[in-house]
Design an enzyme around this catalytic site. Sequence first.
Site, PDB file in Angstrom:
ATOM      1  N   ALA A 161       0.836  -5.060   4.630  1.00  0.00           N
ATOM      2  CA  ALA A 161       1.648  -5.581   3.533  1.00  0.00           C
ATOM      3  C   ALA A 161       1.397  -4.823   2.234  1.00  0.00           C
ATOM      4  CB  ALA A 161       1.345  -7.057   3.335  1.00  0.00           C
ATOM      5  N   ASP A 212     -13.501 -11.186   3.627  1.00  0.00           N
ATOM      6  CA  ASP A 212     -12.603 -10.880   4.741  1.00  0.00           C
ATOM      7  C   ASP A 212     -13.292  -9.981   5.764  1.00  0.00           C
ATOM      8  OD1 ASP A 212     -10.210 -11.052   6.143  1.00  0.00           O
ATOM      9  OD2 ASP A 212      -9.356  -9.285   5.182  1.00  0.00           O
ATOM     10  N   SER A 214      -0.537   0.572   8.846  1.00  0.00           N
ATOM     11  CA  SER A 214       0.197   0.066   7.687  1.00  0.00           C
ATOM     12  C   SER A 214       0.054  -1.442   7.632  1.00  0.00           C
ATOM     13  CB  SER A 214       1.678   0.450   7.770  1.00  0.00           C
ATOM     14  OG  SER A 214       2.272  -0.164   8.889  1.00  0.00           O
ATOM     15  N   LYS A 237      -4.338   6.384   1.401  1.00  0.00           N
ATOM     16  CA  LYS A 237      -3.575   5.131   1.384  1.00  0.00           C
ATOM     17  C   LYS A 237      -2.529   5.190   0.283  1.00  0.00           C
ATOM     18  CE  LYS A 237      -4.155   0.087   0.952  1.00  0.00           C
ATOM     19  NZ  LYS A 237      -5.150  -1.005   0.815  1.00  0.00           N
ATOM     20  N   GLY A 277       0.231  -1.512   1.896  1.00  0.00           N
ATOM     21  CA  GLY A 277       0.270  -0.060   1.870  1.00  0.00           C
ATOM     22  C   GLY A 277       0.242   0.562   3.249  1.00  0.00           C
ATOM     23  N   GLN A 278       0.408   1.886   3.254  1.00  0.00           N
ATOM     24  CA  GLN A 278       0.347   2.674   4.483  1.00  0.00           C
ATOM     25  C   GLN A 278      -0.844   3.615   4.393  1.00  0.00           C
ATOM     26  OE1 GLN A 278       4.056   4.782   4.855  1.00  0.00           O
ATOM     27  NE2 GLN A 278       5.092   3.034   5.796  1.00  0.00           N
TER      28      GLN A 278
END
Length: 366
Positions: free
Chosen positions: A35, A154, A33, A54, A37-38
Amino acid sequence: MSVSITKKFYKLDINRTEWEIPDIYQDLQPVGSGAYGQVSKAVVRGTNMHVAIKKLARPFQSAVHAKRTYRELRLLKHMDHENVIGLLDIFHPHPANGSLENFQQVYLVTHLMDADLNNIIRMQHLSDDHVQFLVYQILRGLKYIHSAGVIHRDLKPSNIAVNEDCELRILDFGLARPTENEMTGYVATRWYRAPEIMLNWMHYDQTVDIWSVGCIMAELITRRTLFPGTDHIHQLNLIMEMLGTPPAEFLKKISSESARSYIQSLPPMKGRSFKNVFKNANPLAIDLLEKMLELDAEKRITAEEALSHPYLEKYAEPSVEQTSPPYDHSFEDMDLPVDKWKELIYKEVTNFKPPPSYAQVLKDVK
């Protein structure tokens, strides 16, 4: 874990969050998990196929959240490459209702990968052949991403997933932005971040991702982080110690006066020999690293050029190193209220068609 079944969707509680998902997805287990979503893994009913689901966190909480949701959805829908994560399915509860008012949740279904490069680096020493194959796949995926006009921004070991057959996919496009936009702010994990992002040059290009690949490749070889900076200044100092202080002609390209002044204030550094840093590495690997970890972004190798480097000759196959249609990023300039973003997201969700192979899986299950 509480479960209540409805006709097609059922509810369950995962880590104190309610999920409502189609009953073709069973045996959910949380895997992570953040910031935004899980993520849980699930089994497709009646098969031995595992997927990742997700649940986006608060997708319509604000215009910023909603635009980010739209961006992630659009990017994932666009990507169609075996080395890049793509969408298998999208769903939301109450689809039969067809009402925007009831459209409050978004779930994304993607391939489930066994591990990320962080796990691989920590668990085992990689042979040179393994490093070649992994780096080749990263660059093959990047060539596709970059040809769409997208920068990942990223890339780091935890954003690169691998399965047990050493097949690799680049993950996490939520933060990616089109190349034409000027971008600021904190994005990549510092250790893998190109110096031109750290120095806050406004105009950087796709080779920021190549710098990240160089850092990742170095870590695959040595099992140590190449530039483990504790802050921006320490990070920059580590880079200068490795590469040497840049010449005056390079400093002229730095638009940030404070960054330029800081570099000029450093004592002259010669830099270290890559052959000494990577003592037992393949000389061709060292040559490719030198071309990736080039301080001057204008001289840094591109993904396409890197794919034809002699180090990757064993795996290079230009005929399957495909490019992407251009990604339409015109929405990035749009400043819309939450409701308008929600309408656009709803349209993307309802228009989605699963890839043919997964559509067949869904058809067989039903």
